[in-house]
Design an enzyme around this catalytic site. Structure first.
Site, PDB file in Angstrom:
ATOM      1  N   LYS A   8       0.848  -1.191   0.000  1.00  0.00           N
ATOM      2  CA  LYS A   8       0.000   0.000   0.000  1.00  0.00           C
ATOM      3  C   LYS A   8       0.883   1.241   0.000  1.00  0.00           C
ATOM      4  O   LYS A   8       1.835   1.326   0.773  1.00  0.00           O
ATOM      5  CB  LYS A   8      -0.914   0.014   1.229  1.00  0.00           C
ATOM      6  CG  LYS A   8      -1.907  -1.147   1.272  1.00  0.00           C
ATOM      7  CD  LYS A   8      -2.695  -1.165   2.572  1.00  0.00           C
ATOM      8  CE  LYS A   8      -3.649  -2.351   2.615  1.00  0.00           C
ATOM      9  NZ  LYS A   8      -4.394  -2.424   3.893  1.00  0.00           N
ATOM     10  N   SER A  18      -7.205  -5.252   7.394  1.00  0.00           N
ATOM     11  CA  SER A  18      -6.627  -6.546   7.773  1.00  0.00           C
ATOM     12  C   SER A  18      -5.326  -6.357   8.540  1.00  0.00           C
ATOM     13  O   SER A  18      -4.332  -5.928   7.965  1.00  0.00           O
ATOM     14  CB  SER A  18      -6.365  -7.383   6.516  1.00  0.00           C
ATOM     15  OG  SER A  18      -5.773  -6.593   5.495  1.00  0.00           O
ATOM     16  N   ALA A  55      -2.178  -8.082  10.255  1.00  0.00           N
ATOM     17  CA  ALA A  55      -1.451  -9.322   9.963  1.00  0.00           C
ATOM     18  C   ALA A  55      -1.629 -10.375  11.051  1.00  0.00           C
ATOM     19  O   ALA A  55      -1.846 -11.557  10.761  1.00  0.00           O
ATOM     20  CB  ALA A  55       0.033  -9.012   9.765  1.00  0.00           C
ATOM     21  N   LYS A 100      -5.196   6.204   3.679  1.00  0.00           N
ATOM     22  CA  LYS A 100      -5.646   5.886   5.045  1.00  0.00           C
ATOM     23  C   LYS A 100      -4.477   5.777   6.007  1.00  0.00           C
ATOM     24  O   LYS A 100      -4.626   6.046   7.212  1.00  0.00           O
ATOM     25  CB  LYS A 100      -6.509   4.623   5.037  1.00  0.00           C
ATOM     26  CG  LYS A 100      -5.810   3.351   4.576  1.00  0.00           C
ATOM     27  CD  LYS A 100      -5.162   2.566   5.690  1.00  0.00           C
ATOM     28  CE  LYS A 100      -4.328   1.415   5.166  1.00  0.00           C
ATOM     29  NZ  LYS A 100      -3.691   0.648   6.262  1.00  0.00           N
ATOM     30  N   ASP A 153     -10.853  -0.027   5.576  1.00  0.00           N
ATOM     31  CA  ASP A 153      -9.445   0.079   5.969  1.00  0.00           C
ATOM     32  C   ASP A 153      -9.201   1.334   6.798  1.00  0.00           C
ATOM     33  O   ASP A 153      -8.414   1.333   7.751  1.00  0.00           O
ATOM     34  CB  ASP A 153      -8.571   0.083   4.713  1.00  0.00           C
ATOM     35  CG  ASP A 153      -7.223  -0.588   4.930  1.00  0.00           C
ATOM     36  OD1 ASP A 153      -6.921  -0.959   6.077  1.00  0.00           O
ATOM     37  OD2 ASP A 153      -6.473  -0.740   3.953  1.00  0.00           O
ATOM     38  N   SER A 159      -2.361  -0.770  14.590  1.00  0.00           N
ATOM     39  CA  SER A 159      -1.854  -0.010  13.445  1.00  0.00           C
ATOM     40  C   SER A 159      -0.569   0.716  13.820  1.00  0.00           C
ATOM     41  O   SER A 159      -0.549   1.536  14.741  1.00  0.00           O
ATOM     42  CB  SER A 159      -2.900   1.008  12.982  1.00  0.00           C
ATOM     43  OG  SER A 159      -2.313   1.987  12.145  1.00  0.00           O
ATOM     44  N   ASN A 205       0.840   2.961  12.065  1.00  0.00           N
ATOM     45  CA  ASN A 205       0.667   4.373  11.726  1.00  0.00           C
ATOM     46  C   ASN A 205      -0.039   5.127  12.850  1.00  0.00           C
ATOM     47  O   ASN A 205       0.361   6.230  13.219  1.00  0.00           O
ATOM     48  CB  ASN A 205      -0.120   4.490  10.422  1.00  0.00           C
ATOM     49  CG  ASN A 205       0.632   3.904   9.253  1.00  0.00           C
ATOM     50  OD1 ASN A 205       1.606   4.468   8.775  1.00  0.00           O
ATOM     51  ND2 ASN A 205       0.204   2.733   8.785  1.00  0.00           N
TER      52      ASN A 205
END
EC number: 1.1.1.94
Length: 332
Positions: A108, A138, A140, A191, A244, A254, A256
């Site tokens: 991404k 998703s 991991a 995102k 997402d 996440s 991020n």
């Protein structure tokens, strides 16, 4: 259908997808660009560096070192590198890929040097190779632990998208298809930037009102950019965008969001990157999206604000004041 799949990129996401393919009954080989990481996976038959919850790889999944010399063995190649390594990986594939082989991308972001969509990079370098993108909400770890997950497979060739859909799908992992590869990519890339924004807001304790506003207005910015590039409007309320975005902005799995959280709590960028201790795609994507949006004359206030915090040392509190006192306008 049992296939032989090569996975390039052995981070958490690449490994989780390799596991999914192995659980699905395919023969899978995974490669890390770091030699010592490959050696660890070969020796221990796991990837504890990125997925410590998986004790051992299933019998159908093994690490591979010299994948170029063994390229003839594979039906499909799954690219799961960071966006910074995507172009070089495609260039490496150009030297050895066979006409009957195809590519699936789980990366991404945007190209870091030209700010192009990753599908454009792949099509430019390998114009006759079938290309699909796998994207959606998703994490991991959850996929690796076989928790229910739904994603999207995007390709200009709907028949190839359906092939990839069948390749991955089982009772734990459901793939939908779309031909809107532009919209799917824009949603999946932007995102990550907005997840940093959400993390900063959470770190500064701005509350859930701000969180809801950020996601909603962030979605509007993604849609604006996507439509400018020729995406379909419906894509932005689907898994590859809204799904997402909700996931990445709302959960500290996440990277991020965690990176933004640390910034909001007062860490410097370097301190926050060190604390996350993994690739923070949104940090690099912020610059690419900023330049991409400027190039296409698309106004994206939240993305631009995040860029200023990350690359111009802007104070988040000043940025929030600027955002809240911009000229009043109609929502749409």
């Amino acid at each position: 259908m049992q296939k032989n799949i090569l996975v390039l990129g052995a981070g958490a996401w690449g490994t989780a997808l390799a596991l999914q393919l192995a659980y699905r009954g395919h023969n899978v080989r995974i490669n890390s660009w770091k030699a010592e990481h490959n050696e660890q996976m070969l020796k221990d038959n796991n990837n504890h560096k990125y997925l410590p919850s998986i004790e051992k790889f299933p019998s159908r999944l093994k690490a591979i070192q010299d994948w170029q010399a063994n390229i003839i063995e594979f039906d499909s190649i799954l690219v799961a590198t960071p966006s910074s390594g995507f172009k070089n990986t495609i260039l490496e594939l150009k030297e050895c890929i066979l006409p009957q082989q195809n590519i699936i991308s789980a990366t991404k972001g945007f190209c870091h040097d030209s700010y192009a969509l990753l599908s454009e990079i792949a099509e430019d370098i390998l114009p006759t190779t079938k290309f699909a993108l796998l994207t959606g909400p998703s994490f991991a770890k959850e996929l690796a632990n076989q928790l229910p997950t739904a994603v999207v497979v995007a390709s200009k060739d709907i028949n190839y998208a359906r092939y990839v859909q069948e390749l991955f799908s089982n009772e734990n992992f459901r793939c939908y298809t779309t031909t809107d590869i532009i919209g799917a990519q824009v949603g999946g890339a932007v995102k990550n930037v907005l997840a940093i924004t959400a993390g900063i807001a959470a770190g500064m304790e701005f509350g859930v009102n701000a969180h809801a506003a950020l996601i909603t207005r962030g979605l509007a910015e993604i849609k604006k950019l996507g439509l400018k590039l020729g995406a379909n409007s419906e894509t932005f309320i689907g898994l590859s965008c809204l799904g997402d975005l909700l996931l990445t902005c709302s959960d500290n799995q996440s990277r991020n969001r965690r990176f933004g959280l640390y910034l909001g709590q007062g860490m410097t960028i370097q301190q926050a990157l060190k604390e996350v201790n993994n690739v923070v795609e949104g940090y690099f994507t912020a610059k690419a999206v900023y330049n991409f949006a400027k190039k296409h004359n698309v106004e994206m206030p939240l993305v631009f604000a995040t860029y200023r915090i990350l690359y111009e040392a802007a104070d988040p509190r000043d940025i929030v004041k600027e955002l809240m006192t911009r000229q009043l306008k109609n929502e749409n």
